[in-house]
Design a protein around this motif. Structure first.
Motif, PDB file in Angstrom:
ATOM      1  N   GLY A 127       0.913  -1.278  -0.087  1.00 31.13           N
ATOM      2  CA  GLY A 127       0.037  -0.069   0.058  1.00 31.13           C
ATOM      3  C   GLY A 127       0.830   1.218   0.170  1.00 31.13           C
ATOM      4  O   GLY A 127       1.960   1.278  -0.509  1.00 31.13           O
ATOM      5  N   VAL A 128       0.220   2.428   0.615  1.00 28.17           N
ATOM      6  CA  VAL A 128       1.043   3.551   0.480  1.00 28.17           C
ATOM      7  C   VAL A 128       1.939   3.625   1.608  1.00 28.17           C
ATOM      8  O   VAL A 128       1.847   4.624   2.692  1.00 28.17           O
ATOM      9  CB  VAL A 128      -0.146   4.919   0.763  1.00 28.17           C
ATOM     10  CG1 VAL A 128       0.410   6.005   0.233  1.00 28.17           C
ATOM     11  CG2 VAL A 128      -1.060   4.411  -0.259  1.00 28.17           C
ATOM     12  N   ALA A 129       3.076   2.747   1.873  1.00 30.14           N
ATOM     13  CA  ALA A 129       3.922   2.779   2.807  1.00 30.14           C
ATOM     14  C   ALA A 129       5.254   3.682   2.326  1.00 30.14           C
ATOM     15  O   ALA A 129       5.451   3.997   1.093  1.00 30.14           O
ATOM     16  CB  ALA A 129       4.440   1.532   3.066  1.00 30.14           C
ATOM     17  N   PRO A 139       3.485   4.721   7.496  1.00 29.80           N
ATOM     18  CA  PRO A 139       2.807   5.045   6.057  1.00 29.80           C
ATOM     19  C   PRO A 139       3.606   6.440   5.606  1.00 29.80           C
ATOM     20  O   PRO A 139       4.328   7.208   6.327  1.00 29.80           O
ATOM     21  CB  PRO A 139       1.556   5.727   6.834  1.00 29.80           C
ATOM     22  CG  PRO A 139       1.259   5.204   8.073  1.00 29.80           C
ATOM     23  CD  PRO A 139       2.609   4.984   8.362  1.00 29.80           C
ATOM     24  N   SER A 140       3.175   6.496   4.319  1.00 30.24           N
ATOM     25  CA  SER A 140       4.076   7.876   3.552  1.00 30.24           C
ATOM     26  C   SER A 140       2.866   9.163   3.785  1.00 30.24           C
ATOM     27  O   SER A 140       2.039   8.942   4.540  1.00 30.24           O
ATOM     28  CB  SER A 140       4.078   7.789   2.176  1.00 30.24           C
ATOM     29  OG  SER A 140       2.831   7.434   1.566  1.00 30.24           O
ATOM     30  N   GLN A 194       1.039  10.337   1.842  1.00 36.33           N
ATOM     31  CA  GLN A 194      -0.022  10.009   1.229  1.00 36.33           C
ATOM     32  C   GLN A 194      -1.050   8.731   1.932  1.00 36.33           C
ATOM     33  O   GLN A 194      -2.045   8.533   1.435  1.00 36.33           O
ATOM     34  CB  GLN A 194      -0.175   9.703  -0.285  1.00 36.33           C
ATOM     35  CG  GLN A 194       0.204  10.985  -1.004  1.00 36.33           C
ATOM     36  CD  GLN A 194       1.886  11.456  -0.826  1.00 36.33           C
ATOM     37  OE1 GLN A 194       2.525  10.465  -0.576  1.00 36.33           O
ATOM     38  NE2 GLN A 194       2.293  12.675  -0.935  1.00 36.33           N
ATOM     39  N   GLY A 195      -0.454   8.163   2.806  1.00 38.80           N
ATOM     40  CA  GLY A 195      -0.905   7.027   3.351  1.00 38.80           C
ATOM     41  C   GLY A 195      -1.607   7.217   4.875  1.00 38.80           C
ATOM     42  O   GLY A 195      -1.479   8.299   5.454  1.00 38.80           O
ATOM     43  N   SER A 196      -2.742   6.129   4.985  1.00 39.65           N
ATOM     44  CA  SER A 196      -3.368   6.513   6.056  1.00 39.65           C
ATOM     45  C   SER A 196      -2.822   5.964   7.552  1.00 39.65           C
ATOM     46  O   SER A 196      -2.074   4.936   7.409  1.00 39.65           O
ATOM     47  CB  SER A 196      -4.680   5.427   6.143  1.00 39.65           C
ATOM     48  OG  SER A 196      -5.473   5.790   7.421  1.00 39.65           O
ATOM     49  N   ILE A 234      -1.446  -0.759   4.082  1.00 43.24           N
ATOM     50  CA  ILE A 234      -1.617   0.857   4.255  1.00 43.24           C
ATOM     51  C   ILE A 234      -2.506   1.491   3.269  1.00 43.24           C
ATOM     52  O   ILE A 234      -1.932   1.739   2.051  1.00 43.24           O
ATOM     53  CB  ILE A 234      -0.455   1.494   4.612  1.00 43.24           C
ATOM     54  CG1 ILE A 234       0.500   0.748   5.740  1.00 43.24           C
ATOM     55  CG2 ILE A 234      -0.658   3.064   4.976  1.00 43.24           C
ATOM     56  CD1 ILE A 234       1.901   1.413   5.767  1.00 43.24           C
ATOM     57  N   PRO A 241      -4.872   4.326   1.416  1.00 41.93           N
ATOM     58  CA  PRO A 241      -4.567   6.005   1.250  1.00 41.93           C
ATOM     59  C   PRO A 241      -5.318   6.805   2.242  1.00 41.93           C
ATOM     60  O   PRO A 241      -6.116   6.213   2.997  1.00 41.93           O
ATOM     61  CB  PRO A 241      -5.363   6.411  -0.074  1.00 41.93           C
ATOM     62  CG  PRO A 241      -5.423   5.208  -0.916  1.00 41.93           C
ATOM     63  CD  PRO A 241      -5.521   3.771   0.155  1.00 41.93           C
TER      64      PRO A 241
END
Length: 206
Positions: A75-77, A101-102, A104-106, A147, A149
């Motif tokens: 995901g958005v990691a 998370p990045s 942009q990640g939740s 992860i 968004p």
């Protein structure tokens, strides 16, 4: 494998394997949870458990060979990929290993997936803001940490201790979010990333 030697009022030597549930079974004492603990904390955890039943004893704990497992962070990691971790590791351990998370990640809806099913969901705010980790989960080989968004966001500004942009859970109220921002306030502006979020339409809260 954890080697435990106890002497004094009670005496035993045992080589104990960590179960899939993250605990060890100590003879004459019972199960002791060790998943997610640093090794430096394992001895104290065992000492406390033995101390509930016996007095006047001492013990020594040694670490045997720990099995390694592979888990997937997707995901958005910040650094998605395959990670080799200790079999004692938990979801939080793997998150920190991967950078979490990045931007942009939740941070609120991190999923632990096993055998194609989501078995738990973790909210990093519980750990980072509230200091709680009871919803952390022990990892098994092949687990997937997903992860998604980032969700709806709110900027909390004004007389709060932690003015910042916060991610909202779907079932969360503005009052709950203000507590995350530090509690008591005098004059706060709330600017929602989601204009349709109930109770927050760019209004000024007092």
């Amino acid at each position: 494998l954890i080697r435990v030697r106890v002497w004094g009022q009670v005496n035993f030597n045992a080589n104990l394997s960590v179960s899939r549930a993250g605990d060890i079974f100590i003879p004459q004492v019972g199960p002791v949870q060790v998943a997610g603990l640093q090794f430096s904390d394992v001895e104290q955890q065992i000492r406390t458990a033995v101390g509930r039943i016996y007095r006047n004893f001492d013990l020594r704990v040694e670490l045997g060979q720990i099995r390694a497992i592979q888990v997937y962070v997707t995901g958005v990691a910040r650094r998605p990929g395959v990670y080799t971790v200790s079999s004692l590791s938990t979801l939080v351990n793997a998150l920190f290993e991967s950078g979490g998370p990045s931007v942009q990640g939740s941070m609120r809806r991190i999923e632990l997936r096993r055998n194609g099913k989501t078995i738990s969901q973790f909210d990093l705010y519980d750990l980072l803001i509230r200091g709680e980790n009871q919803n952390d989960s022990k990892l098994l080989s092949g687990d997937v940490i997903y992860i998604p968004p980032v969700g709806s966001q709110v900027a909390i500004l004004g007389s709060v201790r932690r003015a910042a942009i916060y991610e909202l859970r779907p079932d969360e109220t503005i009052d709950e979010l203000i507590k995350d921002a530090g509690g008591d306030f005098v004059d706060i502006h709330c600017r929602c990333g989601d204009p349709d979020f109930p109770g927050c339409r760019g209004a000024r809260l007092r």
